[in-house]
Design an enzyme around this catalytic site. Structure first.
Site, PDB file in Angstrom:
ATOM      1  N   ASP A  11     -72.551  24.176   8.267  1.00 32.56           N
ATOM      2  CA  ASP A  11     -73.397  23.020   8.566  1.00 32.56           C
ATOM      3  C   ASP A  11     -74.501  22.836   7.507  1.00 32.56           C
ATOM      4  O   ASP A  11     -75.104  23.812   7.062  1.00 32.56           O
ATOM      5  CB  ASP A  11     -74.038  23.298   9.938  1.00 32.56           C
ATOM      6  CG  ASP A  11     -74.667  22.079  10.549  1.00 32.56           C
ATOM      7  OD1 ASP A  11     -74.701  21.032   9.896  1.00 32.56           O
ATOM      8  OD2 ASP A  11     -75.125  22.184  11.705  1.00 32.56           O
ATOM      9  N   ASP A  46     -66.428  21.942  14.699  1.00 32.58           N
ATOM     10  CA  ASP A  46     -67.425  22.429  15.655  1.00 32.58           C
ATOM     11  C   ASP A  46     -67.694  21.383  16.749  1.00 32.58           C
ATOM     12  O   ASP A  46     -67.347  20.202  16.599  1.00 32.58           O
ATOM     13  CB  ASP A  46     -68.714  22.752  14.880  1.00 32.58           C
ATOM     14  CG  ASP A  46     -69.537  23.853  15.512  1.00 32.58           C
ATOM     15  OD1 ASP A  46     -69.314  24.160  16.698  1.00 32.58           O
ATOM     16  OD2 ASP A  46     -70.410  24.412  14.817  1.00 32.58           O
ATOM     17  N   ASN A 104     -71.013  21.026  19.569  1.00 40.32           N
ATOM     18  CA  ASN A 104     -72.179  21.796  19.979  1.00 40.32           C
ATOM     19  C   ASN A 104     -73.007  21.263  21.135  1.00 40.32           C
ATOM     20  O   ASN A 104     -74.221  21.498  21.178  1.00 40.32           O
ATOM     21  CB  ASN A 104     -73.093  21.999  18.768  1.00 40.32           C
ATOM     22  CG  ASN A 104     -72.529  23.052  17.833  1.00 40.32           C
ATOM     23  OD1 ASN A 104     -72.224  24.158  18.261  1.00 40.32           O
ATOM     24  ND2 ASN A 104     -72.350  22.702  16.582  1.00 40.32           N
ATOM     25  N   ASP A 112     -70.884  32.934  18.805  1.00 44.03           N
ATOM     26  CA  ASP A 112     -71.960  33.019  17.808  1.00 44.03           C
ATOM     27  C   ASP A 112     -72.616  34.393  17.844  1.00 44.03           C
ATOM     28  O   ASP A 112     -73.453  34.703  16.999  1.00 44.03           O
ATOM     29  CB  ASP A 112     -73.019  31.944  18.087  1.00 44.03           C
ATOM     30  CG  ASP A 112     -72.612  30.597  17.521  1.00 44.03           C
ATOM     31  OD1 ASP A 112     -71.692  30.552  16.682  1.00 44.03           O
ATOM     32  OD2 ASP A 112     -73.211  29.579  17.920  1.00 44.03           O
TER      33      ASP A 112
END
Ligand code: DGJ
Length: 726
Positions: free
Chosen positions: A369, A480, A482, A550
């Site tokens: 990112d 991804d 989120n 994560d």
């Protein structure tokens, strides 16, 4: 033959590698469930749908042939709605008269080789001709003319059966589906414990086990994704059963959005299991002649406890779910910059990481990112998929050329389904974000979710991704996701179809993923959702690996990996060594090797002595790759059984090699520790690499290796490698 129909008894028998599943056409064309469990050679179970006697309140058809029959007690393949079957419904369709009485009865069937794909939905597939066979049963509600096709596929090599259903409006008026559960299984007993995987961000897929009890129990997601909180997986294990023994039934939904898995234990001590799209906030209008297909559910049976069930899932998914160029091709060893730099980087900083990676023997650099728009933190730019020229002064192409000139492949991060309120995209198209009229949108990580039900939105995102992926030498994509979905609504759907939103959302996401995968067949896609928030078989049909969590702290991540292994194979588990967490590099490596291995760090922060260790780790990664990716997993000591230490082992399919890993989570005093291996050939002789000694498989599995001398320290771990000499 894995599927047969006995004309005389009117019984279907599905056999899948040591398991059998029997369905009968019963009284008044009801589809009765007769048996699911270990393989039985014959089908003489005609009376299995009969229960001792129906209770006084059990209603039934006054004209029934069998006076003891009531839908209240009969085990069914479809749980109707508003009928005399009072258990949780698996299908419910509101008809034009306004009631939702739904009662499907057998009409016809067909049995054929192979397996059809499901329209718009990911599903398992036939890997080699003849490795599976399908039974389709057409049922009809004679009053409303709704139809339901039940589809079962039995796999020859694995004790697995997949099931899906298609509902069709055979009437002349619009109907609305309220419930279309993919799985409905009436177990003949409720004498089981229920195993599920709950969690949260950073601590996904914790194992939990509880006895089934009367009434309802289960798991669900209403978050728009399969979620960190509950995985769309549940298992039943016979009371007293465990890792290596007992009857284990595993159920998994090939779906990445809202789901419900529920079990009802009724007054007859039977357990009905349903699994499918969560009926909360779901509805689907069917115009005359239209069809709706529900996602696929996977059922696995093992008479060898949860361990046997997991190994069956792993093989099935490695062979019949994961697809594409990377299914069997060795995955590149990668370094990702996220934990090392966050979004604060420029091309020189990233190049330094790539250079270290190339010198160390790493094969791919993944830029996470922060490379687009004005994305220096998470408050902006999602949707603005244009390279940030401040960070890449000579352009992205030039940077990628420098990376690939080092001999590395290059990978890139996207979060395609998201839009920041502070983005050019949102300023231009505020209606592209999910929302409902006159109501403020909730923010999650300061972002909104794009309306993936819309083709114009998907087309735009596809073009932006194609521009970056197609015009640059990109080998890997991290996809991804989120945040959760809130205020579910699309500006383009009419009010009467807003209940279709969640399902249309995931169909849209699948369509976009499919388009990317088709356009770039050589691309390795790794899914991610704040770690493992969409760790499900639906995603695996597009990406052969998923970032597991994560949480890269080896000591707590190991629990996540144990939980994930209940049904997901090691090959799909993205697992990295990071610099910032506690534990030695040895332990970080030992945990991360249980998966698709990589690094996630800033090399500047690595101590000199650890740099050399990393080189050795890389050699080991290559040495054990096939064993871990293709071998069978045995959970030797599970964190849910022992809070102090855990151990796991991979055994090659031909049983000539094994790698066991032991990890001390917390030091304990004065305990014996004999590590007993599993899954070896008792008659083979194995050499223990550490001391060159030879041991029989029988010795290693029954007596074990005495680990009395192993350091008894928090976070200590070691691997034990065995190869068969004869
Ligand atoms: C969440 C992912 O799990 C991380 O690995 C990283 O890619 C961040 N998102 C980036 O925002």
């Amino acid at each position: 033959m894995p599927i047969a129909f006995d004309e005389r008894r009117k019984i279907f028998k599905l056999d899948a590698a040591g398991s059998s599943y029997l369905i009968g056409i019963h009284e008044d064309r009801y589809l009765a469930h007769l048996y699911y469990g270990a393989y039985i050679p014959d089908d003489n179970l005609t009376d299995f749908a009969r229960r001792r006697e129906y209770a006084s309140f059990s209603a039934s058809d006054p004209d029934r042939k069998d006076p003891s029959f009531s839908p209240d007690t009969c085990p069914f393949e479809i749980g109707g709605s508003g009928t005399a079957d009072m258990r949780i419904a698996s299908v419910a369709i509101r008809n034009a008269d306004g009631n939702d009485v739904t009662d499907f009865r057998y009409v016809s069937h067909r049995i054929f080789d192979g397996k059809p794909a499901l329209p718009g939905l990911p599903s398992l597939y036939e890997e080699t001709p003849g490795d599976c066979r399908t039974l389709e049963i057409l049922t009809r509600d004679d009053t409303t003319h709704a139809e339901c096709v039940l589809r079962y596929t039995a796999y020859e090599k694995y004790p697995a059966i997949t099931r899906s259903l298609t509902l069709k409006n055979g009437s002349g008026k619009t109907m609305e589906i309220e419930r279309a559960m993919s799985l409905c299984l009436d177990m003949n007993s409720a004498d089981f414990d229920l195993v599920t995987l709950y969690g949260r961000h950073n601590q996904e897929r914790n194992f939990t086990r509880r006895p089934l009890s009367h009434g309802l129990q289960g798991i669900a997601s209403r978050r728009g994704s399969s979620s960190h909180q509950q995985n769309p997986f549940l298992a039943l294990i016979s009371r007293g059963g465990g890792e290596d023994h007992g009857e284990a039934y595993g159920f998994n939904l090939v779906y990445s959005a809202n789901f419900l898995g529920e079990i009802e234990v009724d007054y007859n001590e039977s357990a009905r299991v349903i699994l499918g799209i969560n009926p909360d906030d779901f509805g689907w209008r069917l115009a005359p002649g239209e069809e709706f297909t529900a996602p696929e559910a996977v059922m696995v049976f093992s008479a060898e406890g949860l361990g046997g069930m997991s190994r069956a899932f792993h093989r099935l998914y490695n062979h019949n779910l994961i697809r594409g160029a990377w299914k069997t091709k060795k995955r590149p060893l990668l370094v990702n910059n996220w934990e090392g730099t966050g979004m604060r980087f420029d091309d020189e900083k990233l190049y330094a990481i790539a250079k270290w990676a190339a010198e160390t023997g790493i094969e791919m650099f993944v830029m996470d990112d922060g490379w687009f728009g004005r994305r220096d933190d998470d408050t902006s730019s999602l949707g603005d998929w244009f390279v940030d020229e401040k960070k890449f002064r000579h352009g992205l192409g030039a940077f990628i050329d420098r990376v690939t000139a080092l001999g590395l492949k290059f990978g890139i991060w996207f979060e395609p389904e998201m839009i920041s309120p502070d983005s050019d995209l949102f300023r231009a198209h505020p209606d592209w974000a999910i929302g409902v009229p006159d109501r403020k949108r909730s923010e999650g990580r300061q972002q909104y979710v794009l309306d993936m039900t819309r083709k114009d939105v998907r087309d735009y995102i596809f073009e932006r991704m194609k521009d970056i992926l197609g015009n640059n030498d990109v080998s890997y994509l991290k996809w991804d996701f989120n945040r959760n979905v809130t205020e579910p609504g699309s500006a383009l759907l009419p009010p009467e179809k807003q209940k279709e939103f969640y399902h249309r959302y995931i169909l849209g996401t699948y369509e976009l993923m499919g388009r990317i995968v088709d356009a770039f067949p050589g691309l390795l896609v790794e899914n991610c959702s704040g770690g493992g928030g969409r760790y499900d078989p639906g995603m695996l049909a597009f990406s052969p690996q998923i970032w597991c969590s994560d949480n890269t702290d080896a000591l707590s991540r190991v629990d996540i990996q144990f939980g994930s292994s209940l049904c997901y194979p090691a090959s799909v588990q993205g697992a990295h060594v990071s610099a910032s967490r506690r534990s030695s590099y040895e332990t970080k490596r030992n945990v991360a090797m249980w998966g698709s291995f990589g690094y996630e760090l800033d090399p500047e922060k690595i101590r000199e002595e650890d740099r050399a260790a990393i080189r050795e780790q890389i050699a080991d990664y290559h040495k054990y790759y096939d064993l871990i990716h293709r071998g069978d997993l045995y959970r030797l000591i599970c964190p849910w059984d022992d809070p102090y230490k855990c151990a796991w082992e991979f055994v090659s399919e031909d049983k000539t090699e094994a790698l066991a890993t032991v990890l001390v989570k917390f030091r304990t005093e004065g305990r014996n520790f004999f590590l007993r291996l599993k899954g070896l050939d008792p008659d083979k002789t194995y050499v223990f690499e550490e001391n060159g000694e030879e041991y029989s498989g029988a010795l290693l599995m029954n007596a074990g290796i005495n680990l009395f001398g192993m350091p008894n320290e928090d976070g200590y771990s070691k691997t034990l490698h065995f190869t068969a000499s004869r």
